[in-house]
Structures are given as C-alpha cells and as structure tokens.
Design an enzyme around this catalytic site. Structure first.
Site, mmCIF file in Angstrom:
data_model
loop_
_atom_site.group_PDB
_atom_site.id
_atom_site.type_symbol
_atom_site.label_atom_id
_atom_site.label_comp_id
_atom_site.label_asym_id
_atom_site.label_seq_id
_atom_site.Cartn_x
_atom_site.Cartn_y
_atom_site.Cartn_z
ATOM 1 N N GLU A 61 -4.377 -8.767 -1.473
ATOM 2 C CA GLU A 61 -3.208 -7.914 -1.670
ATOM 3 C C GLU A 61 -2.023 -8.478 -0.899
ATOM 4 O OE1 GLU A 61 -4.115 -3.770 -1.051
ATOM 5 O OE2 GLU A 61 -6.014 -4.007 -2.121
ATOM 6 N N CYS B 286 -11.979 -4.157 0.248
ATOM 7 C CA CYS B 286 -12.962 -5.206 -0.064
ATOM 8 C C CYS B 286 -13.950 -5.526 1.055
ATOM 9 C CB CYS B 286 -12.215 -6.470 -0.460
ATOM 10 S SG CYS B 286 -10.992 -6.146 -1.734
ATOM 11 N N LYS C 145 -2.727 -3.795 5.848
ATOM 12 C CA LYS C 145 -2.092 -5.072 6.204
ATOM 13 C C LYS C 145 -0.683 -5.031 5.626
ATOM 14 C CE LYS C 145 -3.308 -8.027 2.336
ATOM 15 N NZ LYS C 145 -3.953 -9.273 1.955
HETATM 16 C C1 UGA Z 1 -9.693 -9.937 0.735
HETATM 17 C C2 UGA Z 1 -9.896 -11.462 0.650
HETATM 18 O O1 UGA Z 1 -9.050 -12.131 1.590
HETATM 19 C C3 UGA Z 1 -9.588 -11.974 -0.762
HETATM 20 O O2 UGA Z 1 -9.891 -13.357 -0.841
HETATM 21 C C4 UGA Z 1 -10.450 -11.181 -1.758
HETATM 22 O O3 UGA Z 1 -10.226 -11.616 -3.089
HETATM 23 C C5 UGA Z 1 -10.118 -9.718 -1.634
HETATM 24 O O4 UGA Z 1 -10.435 -9.283 -0.299
HETATM 25 C C6 UGA Z 1 -10.945 -8.958 -2.638
HETATM 26 O O5 UGA Z 1 -12.180 -8.980 -2.545
HETATM 27 O O6 UGA Z 1 -10.391 -8.410 -3.597
HETATM 28 P P1 UGA Z 1 -7.579 -8.338 1.103
HETATM 29 O O7 UGA Z 1 -8.592 -7.284 1.384
HETATM 30 O O8 UGA Z 1 -6.474 -8.054 0.164
HETATM 31 O O9 UGA Z 1 -8.302 -9.670 0.545
HETATM 32 O O10 UGA Z 1 -6.886 -8.719 2.495
HETATM 33 P P2 UGA Z 1 -7.067 -9.814 3.638
HETATM 34 O O11 UGA Z 1 -5.809 -10.527 3.781
HETATM 35 O O12 UGA Z 1 -8.295 -10.614 3.465
HETATM 36 O O13 UGA Z 1 -7.220 -8.862 4.909
HETATM 37 C C7 UGA Z 1 -8.325 -7.977 5.044
HETATM 38 C C8 UGA Z 1 -8.288 -7.326 6.409
HETATM 39 O O14 UGA Z 1 -8.570 -8.285 7.426
HETATM 40 C C9 UGA Z 1 -6.923 -6.728 6.778
HETATM 41 O O15 UGA Z 1 -7.091 -5.498 7.412
HETATM 42 C C10 UGA Z 1 -6.314 -7.746 7.729
HETATM 43 O O16 UGA Z 1 -5.409 -7.193 8.634
HETATM 44 C C11 UGA Z 1 -7.569 -8.257 8.423
HETATM 45 N N1 UGA Z 1 -7.389 -9.615 8.965
HETATM 46 C C12 UGA Z 1 -7.184 -10.662 8.144
HETATM 47 C C13 UGA Z 1 -7.437 -9.796 10.333
HETATM 48 O O17 UGA Z 1 -7.642 -8.834 11.096
HETATM 49 N N2 UGA Z 1 -7.270 -11.045 10.839
HETATM 50 C C14 UGA Z 1 -7.056 -12.119 10.052
HETATM 51 O O18 UGA Z 1 -6.902 -13.241 10.593
HETATM 52 C C15 UGA Z 1 -7.000 -11.928 8.667
#
Ligand code: UGA
Length: 439
Positions: A152, A260, A321
């Site tokens: 997202e 996710c 996020k």
């Molecule tokens: C995630 C995956 O990154 C995608 O590749 C996948 O396609 C998607 O799920 C899905 O299954 O549809 P998303 O949930 O949109 O994407 O967001 P992310 O950017 O992965 O972040 C997920 C969570 O992890 C957020 O709360 C973010 O703040 C946290 N996060 C992410 C961290 O705490 N640290 C990081 O370094 C990265």
C-alpha cells in the site's frame, strides 16, 4: 485481453486499473455499488497514490468499467482475477468471500477461461477454488495462482514495475496467457516472470510476507535492546544494512500492522502446524509484534505514573504506515484504545486516515479529531507519533513547544534527530535510541 477483476479493494482496483492502462478491456466487479459508481465516475475507490489518475484516464478511454453484475463481467472474460478479501479468520484467513464467488463462477464462465487467484491465501486454496468451480460447470477452464506483491502506498509502481510476477499454473496454456498479460510490465526484464506450479506460487507469497514480518519483528526487538543499553539503532541500521543479505526493511516501529503481515504469518504458522511442522518460531513473530504495540502504550503510561485520567495527549499518525488511509491492525488503534480506557483525553491527527478512525471508534468522547498537525497539539501534555508521514518531519519545534502544555514526545518511528530534540528542550523517547531529556 478481456479481463474481469472480482473485488475492488487494494489489490483488485490497482490490478484492474493497471491492466486497463496497458489496453486490456477490464471490468471490475464489486458487491458495493458505491465502489462501482466511484470507478465508473473515473474516481479511485481507495486512497492510493496515482490510482485516481489512471482510473480517470482508462474509464475515459473505455478500457475500464465496473459493475455489480458478476455474471455479465465473467461471461466474456478470457482471464478472471479473484482479488477478494481474505480477512483474519479463526486460525489464518477467512476464505468465505473467495469461495462464495468461486461457487457462482461455473454457471457464467466461458470455455477455456483462466481463473487467476490473486487474493492471499493458504497453500492449496487455488485447487479448492478450481474444484468448487468445476462442481458447477462441465466447461473446461484453468485455475491459476497469481499472487500480488504490491505494498500500500506504492501499489501502482509495484504493479507496473514489479520486483517479480509469479504465475502458478499446472499446465502450459494458462501460463502462456498469463505471461502475455503481464509482459508489458516487465519489458525491461522478462526474466522477472516466474512460472511455477500452483502450490509453489502460493507458498512464495506466504513465505515472502512471513520473512518480511519476521525481519521487522527482529529489528524491533534489537531496537528495544538498543534503547535500554543506550545504543543508537540509526547507526546500527546503517552498519548492518550495507550488507546486501540483510538489506531493507530495517526501520523499527511500534509493531507492524496492515492487512497482510499479521494474517499471513498466522496462516503459514497454522498450516505448518497442521502439517506437523514445528511452527513455534513463526507463532512468536506475531506474539513479539503485539508486545511491540503494547510497549509504546506502557512508555506513555509510565511517564504519567500510570495515572492517565484526564491527561491531554496528542497522537500524530493513525494509518498503519504512511501514504494510505488503511488502519487495519495499526498500532495507533492499540494506543488509542488503551489510553482512552485509562481515561486520557486524546486529540488525534492523520493526513488520510481520520474518517476510518472515526468510524472505528464511533462516539468515543475521549477522542477529538484535529484538522491539522498543529491543532492536535493544543494544550497536550505529550505528543505520541505513531506513523512516519512526511508532513511530520519538518516542523517548527519552538512553535510545537509553545503550543503544548509540556515538551514531551514519544516517537515510535524516530523521525527527529536526538541533537535537535535536546537543543529545543524536549523530553524525547524515540524507537531504538536512548531517551533524551533536554527540559
Ligand atoms: C506488505 C508487503 O510489503 C507487500 O510486498 C505485500 O504484497 C503486501 O504486504 C500484501 O501482502 O498485500 P503492506 O502491508 O502494504 O505490504 O506494507 P509494508 O510496507 O510491507 O509494511 C507493513 C508494516 O510493516 C507496516 O506497519 C510498516 O510500518 C511496518 N514496517 C515496514 C516496519 O515496521 N519497518 C520496516 O522497515 C518496514
């Protein structure tokens, strides 16, 4: 190609719009007439950068339309993409939306149609979908797995410039058609299209999300240890991140959220357990993540000596996020729930997620909704930052200090420098770094 996309959530609306952008004739289907009207009016049904422009353009040119009528959309489709919600169920994902549609497809599909499952599902689900469709039709068709890897906030870019396209097919013809459908997105590197068997494709999706979630969970534990010992995660992050094997996803947080990670980790763990695999390590990922969410609540509580009754606290960032209005499993919800349960009076602000939070908490009188970041701070005895929106980065710290009743910031995303905070006289508790008290 004629493509029907069933479900216009994050995956469906982005997939449909991007395929229409390449000149396919795309019909999006949803049971929600508001979403259908929105697309037909050339507007995005979700908050996602660039999507509105693509939908406006493709609807205008006649490549994209939406309907609530599943039958008419499916009857002409060469490829039917299933992008239905698979929300958190008792143990893993609730597949009822997906199966309900599968049960209705057989009576409408044309001979040779490809049904591509794009919803995130437990391994084996595409075969169940295939069997359910086959129960209501004698026509030959193909069922393939086509997991999405879009995040997202960057969903359009992730679709038009994918890191990889995974196609899980048990025969050559559907693999060929699906490869043709996605070829325009990988012209720079056709090798990014990976054709697997169905089960391996499904496993790839769950494995990817579980590994990313595990990565974040481990980072958060190390960040917590850094705080305790007085080390600075920012420096550690750079030091470990330059090793390509460790790579990205190194930002500590108040726990990962979103639709996710928590669900997919749970689904993979449940499945592994069922198969007799020791899945305790996977189960701990979500347990540890819940601890991270709560520890930020505890930090705030202990600052006020566990007496939050009537305390005025500002919260910046509610989405799970930045660049999305999605609040599913957002750590900010845990924070709001716990603080209001303890009697705190909150003023919250998020650039996009305000409406969703309002709906989520209904008429909770302890929550006020500010019009902008500054308004949230008025008289606050502490500011808690839960999401790292860009708009929070450049602020006038002197103005912040004079608006707040006390210069106290809990920053669960570490967006300011310690030096800055000390200099401006704040008490600043940030993730992965020692507390600074410049008061
Ligand atoms: C995630 C995956 O990154 C995608 O590749 C996948 O396609 C998607 O799920 C899905 O299954 O549809 P998303 O949930 O949109 O994407 O967001 P992310 O950017 O992965 O972040 C997920 C969570 O992890 C957020 O709360 C973010 O703040 C946290 N996060 C992410 C961290 O705490 N640290 C990081 O370094 C990265």
């Amino acid at each position: 190609m004629n493509v029907a996309v069933i479900g216009t959530g994050y995956v469906g609306s982005v997939t449909g719009a991007c395929l229409a952008m390449e000149g396919n004739m795309v019909t999006c289907v949803d049971i929600d007439p508001a979403k259908v009207d929105s697309i037909n009016d050339g507007k995005s049904p979700i908050s996602e950068p660039r999507l509105g422009d693509i939908i406006a353009d493709t609807v205008n040119k006649g490549y994209l339309r939406a309907t609530t009528d599943l039958g008419s959309a499916v009857a002409r489709a060469d490829v039917i993409m299933l992008s239905l919600p698979t929300p958190k169920g008792n143990d893993g994902a609730d597949l009822s939306y997906l199966y309900n549609v599968a049960d209705r497809l057989g009576q409408h599909i044309q001979e040779g149609a490809i049904v591509a499952n794009r919803s995130t599902v437990p391994i084996g689900t595409t075969h169940h979908v295939r069997d359910r469709i086959a129960a209501t039709t004698g026509k030959p068709f193909f069922a393939v797995s086509n997991p999405e890897f879009l995040a997202e906030g960057t969903a359009v870019r992730d679709t038009t410039h994918p890191s990889r396209v995974v196609i899980g097919a048990d025969s050559d013809e559907p693999a060929r058609v699906m490869t043709e459908l996605f070829r325009p997105f990988v012209l720079d590197n056709p090798g990014k299209i990976l054709v697997y068997d169905v089960l391996s494709a499904e496993a790839t999706k769950l494995a990817a999300n579980t590994l990313l979630a595990a990565h974040v969970a481990v980072v958060n534990v190390i960040a917590e240890a850094c705080e305790r010992v007085g080390a600075d995660w920012r420096q550690v992050q750079r030091g470990v991140g330059l090793d390509g094997r460790v790579g990205k996803f190194l930002h500590p947080s108040p726990g990962f959220g979103g639709a996710c990670f928590p669900k997919d980790v749970r689904a993979l763990a449940a499945m592994a357990r069922e198969l007799g695999v020791d899945a305790s390590l996977l189960e701990l990922i979500n347990v540890s993540n819940e601890h991270q969410k709560r520890r930020w609540v505890e930090k705030v509580k202990s600052h006020f000596n566990a007496d939050l009754d009537g305390r005025k606290i500002a919260i910046w960032g509610l989405a799970f996020k930045p660049n999305t209005d999605d609040i599913r499993e957002s750590a900010a919800l845990t924070m709001i729930e716990e603080l209001t349960n303890a009697g705190a009076a909150l003023t919250v602000y998020d650039p996009q997620a305000m409406d969703n939070v309002r709906k989520y908490f209904g008429g909770n009188e302890l929550i006020r909704y500010a019009d902008n970041r500054e308004a949230a701070l008025d008289g606050a005895e502490a500011l808690v930052i839960m999401t790292e929106w860009d708009v929070f980065r450049a602020i006038d710290l002197e103005a912040v200090k004079s608006t707040m009743a006390a210069p106290v910031i809990f920053d669960a995303r570490s967006i300011y420098s310690l030096k800055q905070m000390r200099h401006h006289g704040f008490y600043y508790d940030s993730v992965g770094r020692p507390v600074v008290d410049g008061r």
